[in-house]
Scaffold this motif. Structure first.
Motif, PDB file in Angstrom:
ATOM      1  N   TRP A 222      -7.794  -2.427  -6.089  1.00 46.12           N
ATOM      2  CA  TRP A 222      -7.055  -0.979  -6.203  1.00 46.12           C
ATOM      3  C   TRP A 222      -5.543  -1.234  -6.373  1.00 46.12           C
ATOM      4  CZ3 TRP A 222      -3.688   1.924  -3.648  1.00 46.12           C
ATOM      5  CH2 TRP A 222      -3.319   3.356  -3.740  1.00 46.12           C
ATOM      6  N   LEU A 223      -5.123  -2.048  -5.387  1.00 44.91           N
ATOM      7  CA  LEU A 223      -3.499  -2.390  -5.795  1.00 44.91           C
ATOM      8  C   LEU A 223      -3.157  -2.905  -6.851  1.00 44.91           C
ATOM      9  CD1 LEU A 223      -3.081  -3.497  -1.980  1.00 44.91           C
ATOM     10  CD2 LEU A 223      -1.937  -1.455  -3.160  1.00 44.91           C
ATOM     11  N   LYS A 224      -3.930  -3.762  -7.253  1.00 44.28           N
ATOM     12  CA  LYS A 224      -3.735  -4.229  -8.582  1.00 44.28           C
ATOM     13  C   LYS A 224      -3.437  -3.523  -9.826  1.00 44.28           C
ATOM     14  CE  LYS A 224      -5.207  -9.096  -7.445  1.00 44.28           C
ATOM     15  NZ  LYS A 224      -6.262 -10.129  -7.398  1.00 44.28           N
ATOM     16  N   ASP A 225      -4.712  -2.635  -9.827  1.00 48.01           N
ATOM     17  CA  ASP A 225      -4.584  -1.415 -10.801  1.00 48.01           C
ATOM     18  C   ASP A 225      -3.612  -0.839 -10.638  1.00 48.01           C
ATOM     19  OD1 ASP A 225      -7.091  -2.516 -11.739  1.00 48.01           O
ATOM     20  OD2 ASP A 225      -8.355  -0.980 -10.702  1.00 48.01           O
ATOM     21  N   VAL A 226      -3.219  -0.151  -9.606  1.00 45.12           N
ATOM     22  CA  VAL A 226      -1.704   0.703  -9.379  1.00 45.12           C
ATOM     23  C   VAL A 226      -0.701  -0.018  -9.694  1.00 45.12           C
ATOM     24  CG1 VAL A 226      -0.665   2.076  -7.806  1.00 45.12           C
ATOM     25  CG2 VAL A 226      -3.058   2.037  -7.777  1.00 45.12           C
ATOM     26  N   LYS A 227      -0.546  -1.352  -9.528  1.00 44.86           N
ATOM     27  CA  LYS A 227       0.740  -2.072  -9.770  1.00 44.86           C
ATOM     28  C   LYS A 227       0.556  -2.074 -11.287  1.00 44.86           C
ATOM     29  CE  LYS A 227       2.766  -6.412  -9.059  1.00 44.86           C
ATOM     30  NZ  LYS A 227       2.875  -8.000  -8.357  1.00 44.86           N
ATOM     31  N   VAL A 228      -0.464  -2.281 -12.071  1.00 41.01           N
ATOM     32  CA  VAL A 228      -0.387  -2.289 -13.345  1.00 41.01           C
ATOM     33  C   VAL A 228       0.231  -0.927 -14.127  1.00 41.01           C
ATOM     34  CG1 VAL A 228      -1.727  -2.526 -15.542  1.00 41.01           C
ATOM     35  CG2 VAL A 228      -1.865  -4.147 -13.793  1.00 41.01           C
ATOM     36  N   LEU A 229      -0.174  -0.083 -13.494  1.00 41.89           N
ATOM     37  CA  LEU A 229      -0.099   1.507 -13.890  1.00 41.89           C
ATOM     38  C   LEU A 229       1.617   1.528 -13.701  1.00 41.89           C
ATOM     39  CD1 LEU A 229      -2.872   3.582 -12.362  1.00 41.89           C
ATOM     40  CD2 LEU A 229      -2.489   3.013 -14.671  1.00 41.89           C
ATOM     41  N   ALA A 230       1.987   1.213 -12.461  1.00 46.90           N
ATOM     42  CA  ALA A 230       3.291   1.357 -12.196  1.00 46.90           C
ATOM     43  C   ALA A 230       4.243   0.684 -12.942  1.00 46.90           C
ATOM     44  CB  ALA A 230       3.609   1.185 -10.601  1.00 46.90           C
ATOM     45  N   LYS A 231       4.042  -0.578 -13.329  1.00 43.82           N
ATOM     46  CA  LYS A 231       4.693  -1.386 -14.215  1.00 43.82           C
ATOM     47  C   LYS A 231       5.084  -0.701 -15.737  1.00 43.82           C
ATOM     48  CE  LYS A 231       4.476  -6.030 -12.543  1.00 43.82           C
ATOM     49  NZ  LYS A 231       3.964  -7.462 -12.566  1.00 43.82           N
ATOM     50  N   SER A 232       4.006  -0.049 -16.044  1.00 43.38           N
ATOM     51  CA  SER A 232       4.049   0.291 -17.335  1.00 43.38           C
ATOM     52  C   SER A 232       4.994   1.692 -17.528  1.00 43.38           C
ATOM     53  CB  SER A 232       2.580   0.930 -17.912  1.00 43.38           C
ATOM     54  OG  SER A 232       2.255   1.890 -17.232  1.00 43.38           O
ATOM     55  N   ASP A 233       5.242   2.490 -16.352  1.00 38.53           N
ATOM     56  CA  ASP A 233       6.141   3.444 -16.322  1.00 38.53           C
ATOM     57  C   ASP A 233       7.436   3.179 -15.551  1.00 38.53           C
ATOM     58  OD1 ASP A 233       2.915   5.407 -16.056  1.00 38.53           O
ATOM     59  OD2 ASP A 233       4.479   5.565 -17.879  1.00 38.53           O
ATOM     60  N   GLY A 234       7.634   2.003 -15.105  1.00 39.08           N
ATOM     61  CA  GLY A 234       9.027   1.678 -14.419  1.00 39.08           C
ATOM     62  C   GLY A 234       8.889   1.195 -13.104  1.00 39.08           C
TER      63      GLY A 234
ATOM     64  N   GLY B  42       2.229   8.220 -13.853  1.00 35.90           N
ATOM     65  CA  GLY B  42       1.927   9.085 -15.232  1.00 35.90           C
ATOM     66  C   GLY B  42       0.544   9.763 -14.814  1.00 35.90           C
ATOM     67  N   GLU B  43      -0.047  10.042 -16.139  1.00 30.26           N
ATOM     68  CA  GLU B  43      -1.463  10.587 -15.984  1.00 30.26           C
ATOM     69  C   GLU B  43      -2.472   9.641 -15.715  1.00 30.26           C
ATOM     70  OE1 GLU B  43      -3.777  13.899 -16.631  1.00 30.26           O
ATOM     71  OE2 GLU B  43      -1.790  13.775 -16.902  1.00 30.26           O
ATOM     72  N   ALA B  44      -2.270   8.630 -16.032  1.00 28.73           N
ATOM     73  CA  ALA B  44      -3.429   7.530 -15.495  1.00 28.73           C
ATOM     74  C   ALA B  44      -3.386   7.389 -13.884  1.00 28.73           C
ATOM     75  CB  ALA B  44      -2.968   6.217 -16.011  1.00 28.73           C
ATOM     76  N   GLY B  45      -2.267   7.925 -13.273  1.00 30.59           N
ATOM     77  CA  GLY B  45      -2.296   7.711 -11.823  1.00 30.59           C
ATOM     78  C   GLY B  45      -3.261   8.621 -11.246  1.00 30.59           C
ATOM     79  N   LYS B  46      -3.844   9.797 -11.795  1.00 34.13           N
ATOM     80  CA  LYS B  46      -4.852  10.736 -11.398  1.00 34.13           C
ATOM     81  C   LYS B  46      -6.049   9.872 -11.165  1.00 34.13           C
ATOM     82  CE  LYS B  46      -2.717  14.752 -13.343  1.00 34.13           C
ATOM     83  NZ  LYS B  46      -2.852  15.885 -14.206  1.00 34.13           N
ATOM     84  N   GLY B  47      -6.450   8.882 -12.261  1.00 36.26           N
ATOM     85  CA  GLY B  47      -7.638   8.218 -12.007  1.00 36.26           C
ATOM     86  C   GLY B  47      -7.584   7.454 -10.765  1.00 36.26           C
TER      87      GLY B  47
ATOM     88  N   VAL C  53       0.826  -1.232  -0.120  1.00 36.76           N
ATOM     89  CA  VAL C  53      -0.004   0.058  -0.031  1.00 36.76           C
ATOM     90  C   VAL C  53       0.762   1.366   0.073  1.00 36.76           C
ATOM     91  CG1 VAL C  53      -1.775   1.512   1.342  1.00 36.76           C
ATOM     92  CG2 VAL C  53      -1.881  -1.064   1.095  1.00 36.76           C
ATOM     93  N   THR C  54       2.000   1.240   0.807  1.00 40.01           N
ATOM     94  CA  THR C  54       2.877   2.206   0.872  1.00 40.01           C
ATOM     95  C   THR C  54       3.627   2.532  -0.431  1.00 40.01           C
ATOM     96  OG1 THR C  54       3.364   2.052   3.269  1.00 40.01           O
ATOM     97  CG2 THR C  54       4.811   3.218   1.884  1.00 40.01           C
ATOM     98  N   ALA C  55       3.905   1.460  -1.135  1.00 42.99           N
ATOM     99  CA  ALA C  55       4.449   1.648  -2.620  1.00 42.99           C
ATOM    100  C   ALA C  55       3.440   2.199  -3.503  1.00 42.99           C
ATOM    101  CB  ALA C  55       4.940   0.388  -3.099  1.00 42.99           C
ATOM    102  N   ALA C  56       2.281   1.806  -3.280  1.00 41.15           N
ATOM    103  CA  ALA C  56       1.334   2.422  -4.351  1.00 41.15           C
ATOM    104  C   ALA C  56       1.129   3.800  -3.953  1.00 41.15           C
ATOM    105  CB  ALA C  56      -0.141   1.208  -4.207  1.00 41.15           C
ATOM    106  N   ILE C  57       0.763   4.177  -3.055  1.00 41.95           N
ATOM    107  CA  ILE C  57       0.345   5.502  -2.655  1.00 41.95           C
ATOM    108  C   ILE C  57       1.525   6.400  -3.195  1.00 41.95           C
ATOM    109  CG2 ILE C  57      -0.134   6.987  -0.933  1.00 41.95           C
ATOM    110  CD1 ILE C  57      -1.866   4.998   0.308  1.00 41.95           C
ATOM    111  N   THR C  58       2.830   5.883  -2.964  1.00 44.68           N
ATOM    112  CA  THR C  58       4.142   6.612  -3.172  1.00 44.68           C
ATOM    113  C   THR C  58       4.054   6.673  -4.717  1.00 44.68           C
ATOM    114  OG1 THR C  58       5.342   5.828  -1.110  1.00 44.68           O
ATOM    115  CG2 THR C  58       6.704   6.792  -3.037  1.00 44.68           C
ATOM    116  N   SER C  59       3.933   5.797  -5.234  1.00 50.77           N
ATOM    117  CA  SER C  59       3.796   5.983  -6.927  1.00 50.77           C
ATOM    118  C   SER C  59       3.093   6.827  -7.610  1.00 50.77           C
ATOM    119  CB  SER C  59       3.861   4.410  -7.584  1.00 50.77           C
ATOM    120  OG  SER C  59       2.497   4.082  -7.384  1.00 50.77           O
ATOM    121  N   LEU C  60       1.787   6.907  -6.786  1.00 50.91           N
ATOM    122  CA  LEU C  60       0.890   7.939  -7.319  1.00 50.91           C
ATOM    123  C   LEU C  60       1.261   9.444  -7.074  1.00 50.91           C
ATOM    124  CD1 LEU C  60      -2.407   6.272  -6.106  1.00 50.91           C
ATOM    125  CD2 LEU C  60      -1.354   6.334  -8.445  1.00 50.91           C
TER     126      LEU C  60
END
Length: 134
Positions: free
Chosen positions: A87-99, A22-27, A9-16
């Motif tokens: 939610w974590l799964k969605d954020v993980k997919v977003l983070a993977k696409s950007d690094g 990226g832009e998808a993180g706003k959603g 959870v900490t990693a996901a929030i930090t990535s956002l």
């Protein structure tokens, strides 16, 4: 408290909040806020998690405190746990696409050099080369 869940959870929030998604993180951020409002905004609930979500986004602080509150609630509320997991799964997919998103959190103690990143190749060393190396 589940330390693995807390780190995720900490990693996901930090990535956002650092823009790693990226832009998808706003959603993803909007969906986090909605999830927190739905869960903690119920009649009789305390409001600090809602205030903390906004403080984290605006001031880039208290990420671990917010993560602890979310993980603790997930341990008490199966419906919220399911929503948080999705939610974590969605954020993980977003983070993977950007690094990569690297986080040192919780009670971690670093006593020497720390390298965080992705796709390293070749040797990595710290300090002077060992005797006999050229």
């Amino acid at each position: 408290m589940d330390e693995t869940a807390l780190a995720l959870v900490t990693a996901a929030i930090t990535s956002l909040i650092t823009g790693a998604t990226g832009e998808a993180g706003k959603g993803a951020w909007t969906s986090l806020v909605a999830m927190v409002k739905k869960t903690f905004g119920k009649k009789g609930e305390q409001e600090p998690p809602l205030e903390l979500v906004e403080a984290v986004k605006v001031e880039d602080r208290d990420v671990i405190e917010l993560s602890e509150i979310l993980v603790e609630r997930a341990g008490q509320d199966a419906e919220f746990a399911s929503e948080l997991s999705a939610w974590l799964k969605d954020v993980k997919v977003l983070a993977k696409s950007d690094g990569p998103t690297n986080v040192v959190a919780g009670n971690a103690r670093i006593t020497g050099p720390l390298i965080q990143g992705r796709d390293f190749s070749g040797p990595i060393s710290f300090g002077a080369p060992p005797p006999g190396a050229s």
